[in-house]
Scaffold this motif. Structure first.
Motif, PDB file in Angstrom:
ATOM      1  N   SER A 146      -7.192 -13.223   3.920  1.00 47.77           N
ATOM      2  CA  SER A 146      -6.043 -14.072   3.593  1.00 47.77           C
ATOM      3  C   SER A 146      -4.723 -13.333   3.822  1.00 47.77           C
ATOM      4  CB  SER A 146      -6.124 -14.515   2.132  1.00 47.77           C
ATOM      5  OG  SER A 146      -5.899 -13.392   1.267  1.00 47.77           O
ATOM      6  N   GLY A 147      -3.621 -14.086   3.737  1.00 46.58           N
ATOM      7  CA  GLY A 147      -2.302 -13.484   3.911  1.00 46.58           C
ATOM      8  C   GLY A 147      -2.003 -12.419   2.858  1.00 46.58           C
ATOM      9  N   GLY A 148      -2.336 -12.715   1.611  1.00 47.54           N
ATOM     10  CA  GLY A 148      -2.110 -11.741   0.561  1.00 47.54           C
ATOM     11  C   GLY A 148      -2.917 -10.476   0.769  1.00 47.54           C
ATOM     12  N   GLN A 149      -4.161 -10.631   1.244  1.00 43.80           N
ATOM     13  CA  GLN A 149      -5.003  -9.464   1.534  1.00 43.80           C
ATOM     14  C   GLN A 149      -4.457  -8.677   2.727  1.00 43.80           C
ATOM     15  OE1 GLN A 149      -8.653 -11.687   1.937  1.00 43.80           O
ATOM     16  NE2 GLN A 149      -9.399 -11.044  -0.074  1.00 43.80           N
ATOM     17  N   LYS A 150      -3.951  -9.392   3.736  1.00 42.41           N
ATOM     18  CA  LYS A 150      -3.340  -8.713   4.885  1.00 42.41           C
ATOM     19  C   LYS A 150      -2.162  -7.844   4.440  1.00 42.41           C
ATOM     20  CE  LYS A 150      -4.474 -12.146   8.441  1.00 42.41           C
ATOM     21  NZ  LYS A 150      -3.942 -13.155   9.390  1.00 42.41           N
ATOM     22  N   GLN A 151      -1.363  -8.379   3.507  1.00 48.81           N
ATOM     23  CA  GLN A 151      -0.205  -7.613   3.062  1.00 48.81           C
ATOM     24  C   GLN A 151      -0.639  -6.369   2.285  1.00 48.81           C
ATOM     25  OE1 GLN A 151       2.474  -6.888   4.208  1.00 48.81           O
ATOM     26  NE2 GLN A 151       3.954  -8.459   3.571  1.00 48.81           N
ATOM     27  N   ARG A 152      -1.757  -6.449   1.566  1.00 51.03           N
ATOM     28  CA  ARG A 152      -2.288  -5.263   0.879  1.00 51.03           C
ATOM     29  C   ARG A 152      -2.738  -4.203   1.888  1.00 51.03           C
ATOM     30  NH1 ARG A 152      -3.988  -5.584  -4.624  1.00 51.03           N
ATOM     31  NH2 ARG A 152      -3.232  -7.500  -5.587  1.00 51.03           N
ATOM     32  N   ILE A 153      -3.348  -4.646   2.971  1.00 55.26           N
ATOM     33  CA  ILE A 153      -3.742  -3.718   4.038  1.00 55.26           C
ATOM     34  C   ILE A 153      -2.495  -3.078   4.642  1.00 55.26           C
ATOM     35  CG2 ILE A 153      -4.838  -3.506   6.305  1.00 55.26           C
ATOM     36  CD1 ILE A 153      -6.819  -3.995   4.013  1.00 55.26           C
ATOM     37  N   ALA A 154      -1.456  -3.896   4.874  1.00 58.17           N
ATOM     38  CA  ALA A 154      -0.209  -3.386   5.448  1.00 58.17           C
ATOM     39  C   ALA A 154       0.458  -2.382   4.509  1.00 58.17           C
ATOM     40  CB  ALA A 154       0.743  -4.546   5.751  1.00 58.17           C
ATOM     41  N   ILE A 155       0.398  -2.639   3.210  1.00 62.27           N
ATOM     42  CA  ILE A 155       0.975  -1.707   2.231  1.00 62.27           C
ATOM     43  C   ILE A 155       0.198  -0.393   2.243  1.00 62.27           C
ATOM     44  CG2 ILE A 155       1.339  -1.305  -0.238  1.00 62.27           C
ATOM     45  CD1 ILE A 155       1.906  -4.348  -0.459  1.00 62.27           C
ATOM     46  N   ALA A 156      -1.130  -0.483   2.350  1.00 61.50           N
ATOM     47  CA  ALA A 156      -1.942   0.733   2.431  1.00 61.50           C
ATOM     48  C   ALA A 156      -1.570   1.546   3.663  1.00 61.50           C
ATOM     49  CB  ALA A 156      -3.427   0.366   2.455  1.00 61.50           C
ATOM     50  N   ARG A 157      -1.386   0.864   4.794  1.00 64.46           N
ATOM     51  CA  ARG A 157      -0.980   1.551   6.025  1.00 64.46           C
ATOM     52  C   ARG A 157       0.370   2.241   5.839  1.00 64.46           C
ATOM     53  NH1 ARG A 157       0.205  -2.463  10.730  1.00 64.46           N
ATOM     54  NH2 ARG A 157       1.854  -2.936   9.235  1.00 64.46           N
TER      55      ARG A 157
END
Length: 254
Positions: A146-157
């Protein structure tokens, strides 16, 4: 001592041979280590230009900018790229994940570009994925979450390099209200752990999570608010009132 210092930053864009557009006029700004600062302003106010200059993606026409006592104005293009990888983290509205990589490899990307060893990357991702709640997403593709999960991945990066400064450009702009709240609460948690955050946003709700909010209009900082000991709802009300005052001035000047 401030982590980030901008002194008399001016940015002028030239269209054609004669037409000049002044995006930033005279910006003085300091950000302390561990602060969470929001920047607000209408489209064209200069906030994205300011963020690009801090990110070393653009150079000011005049003025100086230092991060951790490094003068960013003096960096070559090659040194700027290395500085971004080692000292800055980026979170974007559109996530900017690579669909050809799984989520784990998307997170690893800044360390891969810095030629870090695989063992080092594994060591970095373990506590980060646990803190962000993404352990079960690492082997999936960005298109599968999902979009929210994508943003968590982006924050981790953004965080895997342990940057001095996290720059967020409309980080909740592509999310629904529920996921926006989760991401902003996550930013709060990250900030409380010591991470310095500078966030550009149109959302008063998002800005209310910050400790300080700057308002930019016509290339200058025209107002700033400090949250202090206020609860978030009172601070949100102050932000909304400041935005209303800005709009009132615009109407009056027309």
């Amino acid at each position: 001592m401030s982590l980030l210092n901008l002194k008399h930053i001016k940015k002028v864009f030239t269209e054609g041979n004669t037409n000049q557009i002044v995006a930033l006029r005279d910006i003085d700004l300091s950000v302390e280590k561990g602060e969470f600062v929001a920047i607000m302003g209408e489209s064209g106010a200069g906030k994205s230009t300011l963020l690009n200059i801090i990110a070393t993606l653009d150079q000011p026409t005049s003025g100086t900018i230092t991060l951790n006592q490094t003068n960013l104005s003096h960096l070559s293009e090659k040194d700027s790229s290395q500085f971004r990888r080692e000292h800055l983290g980026f979170v974007f509205q559109s996530f900017n994940l690579l669909d050809t990589f799984n989520n784990r490899d998307n997170i690893f990307l800044p360390l891969v570009l810095s030629k870090a060893k695989h063992e080092f990357m594994i060591e970095r991702i373990k506590p980060l994925s646990k803190a962000l709640g993404i352990d079960n997403l690492l082997d999936r593709q960005p298109s599968e979450i999902s979009g929210g999960q994508k943003q968590r991945i982006a924050i981790a990066r953004a965080l895997i390099t342990q940057p001095d400064l996290l720059l967020a450009d409309e980080p909740t702009g592509a999310l629904d209200s529920g996921n926006s709240e989760k991401i902003l609460q996550l930013f709060n948690h990250i900030n409380h752990s010591g991470q310095t955050i500078l966030m550009v946003t149109h959302s008063a709700e998002a800005a209310s999570y910050a400790q300080r909010t700057l308002f930019i209009k016509d290339g200058i900082i025209y107002n700033e608010l400090y949250r202090g000991d206020q609860n978030r709802s009172h601070y949100l009300e102050q932000i909304i009132n400041s935005l209303a005052a800005l709009q009132s001035r615009e109407v009056t000047s027309q």
